[in-house]
Design a protein around this motif. Structure first.
Motif, short mmCIF file in Angstrom:
data_model
loop_
_atom_site.label_atom_id
_atom_site.label_comp_id
_atom_site.label_asym_id
_atom_site.label_seq_id
_atom_site.Cartn_x
_atom_site.Cartn_y
_atom_site.Cartn_z
N ARG A 58 0.87 -1.19 0.00
CA ARG A 58 0.00 0.00 0.00
C ARG A 58 0.90 1.23 0.00
NH1 ARG A 58 -2.60 -1.27 5.59
NH2 ARG A 58 -0.38 -1.44 5.88
N PRO A 59 0.42 2.36 -0.50
CA PRO A 59 1.28 3.56 -0.55
C PRO A 59 1.91 3.89 0.80
CG PRO A 59 -0.74 3.96 -1.76
CD PRO A 59 -0.91 2.61 -1.10
N GLU A 60 1.13 3.75 1.87
CA GLU A 60 1.65 4.11 3.20
C GLU A 60 2.72 3.13 3.70
OE1 GLU A 60 -1.50 3.47 2.39
OE2 GLU A 60 -2.55 2.31 3.94
N ILE A 65 7.87 1.22 6.22
CA ILE A 65 9.09 0.40 6.15
C ILE A 65 10.29 1.23 6.62
CG2 ILE A 65 10.71 -0.69 4.54
CD1 ILE A 65 8.15 -1.58 2.93
N GLY A 66 10.36 2.49 6.15
CA GLY A 66 11.45 3.37 6.57
C GLY A 66 11.39 3.67 8.06
N GLU A 67 10.19 3.97 8.57
CA GLU A 67 10.05 4.32 9.99
C GLU A 67 10.34 3.13 10.90
OE1 GLU A 67 9.61 7.29 11.51
OE2 GLU A 67 9.97 8.00 9.48
N LEU A 68 9.85 1.98 10.49
CA LEU A 68 10.11 0.77 11.29
C LEU A 68 11.62 0.54 11.40
CD1 LEU A 68 7.82 -2.27 10.37
CD2 LEU A 68 8.99 -1.91 12.54
N SER A 69 12.32 0.71 10.29
CA SER A 69 13.77 0.51 10.29
C SER A 69 14.45 1.54 11.19
CB SER A 69 14.32 0.63 8.87
OG SER A 69 13.67 -0.26 8.01
N LYS A 70 14.02 2.81 11.10
CA LYS A 70 14.64 3.86 11.94
C LYS A 70 14.41 3.57 13.41
CE LYS A 70 14.45 7.49 8.48
NZ LYS A 70 13.63 8.54 7.89
N ASN A 71 13.26 2.99 13.74
CA ASN A 71 12.97 2.68 15.15
C ASN A 71 13.80 1.53 15.69
OD1 ASN A 71 11.09 4.67 15.89
ND2 ASN A 71 9.47 3.62 14.78
N MET A 72 14.43 0.78 14.81
CA MET A 72 15.33 -0.28 15.27
C MET A 72 16.72 0.27 15.60
SD MET A 72 14.38 -3.22 12.49
CE MET A 72 15.84 -4.20 12.80
N HIS A 102 6.34 -0.39 -7.96
CA HIS A 102 5.68 -1.64 -7.56
C HIS A 102 4.20 -1.39 -7.24
CE1 HIS A 102 9.71 -3.31 -7.39
NE2 HIS A 102 9.18 -4.50 -7.27
N LEU A 103 3.90 -0.21 -6.72
CA LEU A 103 2.49 0.11 -6.44
C LEU A 103 1.68 0.17 -7.73
CD1 LEU A 103 2.84 2.92 -3.76
CD2 LEU A 103 2.07 0.57 -3.39
N GLN A 104 2.35 0.51 -8.83
CA GLN A 104 1.68 0.59 -10.13
C GLN A 104 1.75 -0.74 -10.88
OE1 GLN A 104 0.10 3.44 -10.74
NE2 GLN A 104 0.93 4.18 -8.80
N GLY A 105 2.22 -1.77 -10.22
CA GLY A 105 2.31 -3.08 -10.85
C GLY A 105 3.54 -3.23 -11.73
N ARG A 106 4.52 -2.34 -11.53
CA ARG A 106 5.73 -2.41 -12.35
C ARG A 106 6.95 -2.74 -11.50
NH1 ARG A 106 3.82 2.65 -14.24
NH2 ARG A 106 5.45 3.66 -13.03
N CYS A 107 7.67 -3.71 -11.97
CA CYS A 107 8.99 -3.96 -11.41
C CYS A 107 9.91 -3.90 -12.61
CB CYS A 107 9.05 -5.32 -10.71
SG CYS A 107 10.68 -5.74 -10.08
N ALA A 108 10.49 -2.74 -12.83
CA ALA A 108 11.17 -2.47 -14.09
C ALA A 108 12.31 -3.43 -14.39
CB ALA A 108 11.68 -1.04 -14.10
#
Ligand code: SF4
Length: 120
Positions: A58-60, A65-72, A102-108
């Motif tokens: 999901r967009p959020e 993911i970034g915040e969870l990592s920073k909290n570690m 990836h949110l747009q269904g693309r993995c270039a």
């Protein structure tokens, strides 16, 4: 002792979301489970990154993911927690557009992920 470091060399065709999930799989497997930020953080991040890479993010989730990592960071008994968090923080910051793709269904760059996204 000055410390230690590691270097991973990858080419420009590598999907960085895939890279992040592979890195987190390694650290989740290696975590001894003694402290909560590492035990739970690596496990949650691995699940989130797997889901995201499969096209179910999901967009959020990108900021989460970034915040969870920073909290570690700095909250674990040994450096494994920091070692898991730092590459993930960098990948989210430097390659955010690949998460958005990836949110747009693309993995270039990753044909395997394109196949997964195609059956969504
Ligand atoms: S940070 Fe180190 S001590 Fe804590 S759970 Fe992870 S591996 Fe174990």
């Amino acid at each position: 002792m000055l410390g230690s470091g590691g270097m991973v060399v990858i080419d420009e065709d590598t999907c960085m979301v895939d890279m992040a999930r592979r890195i987190m799989h390694f650290y989740a497997h290696e975590s001894c489970g003694w402290c909560i930020p590492c035990r739970e953080g690596t496990s949650w991040l691995e699940k989130m990154l797997n889901r995201f890479h499969a096209g179910l993010g999901r967009p959020e989730d990108i900021d989460m993911i970034g915040e969870l990592s920073k909290n570690m960071l700095g909250r674990t008994f040994c450096p494994l927690g920091d070692a898991a968090a730092m590459p993930t923080i960098s990948i989210v910051e430097k390659f955010r557009s690949e998460f958005e793709d990836h949110l747009q269904g693309r993995c270039a760059y990753n044909k395997a992920a394109e196949t997964l996204l195609g059956v969504r």
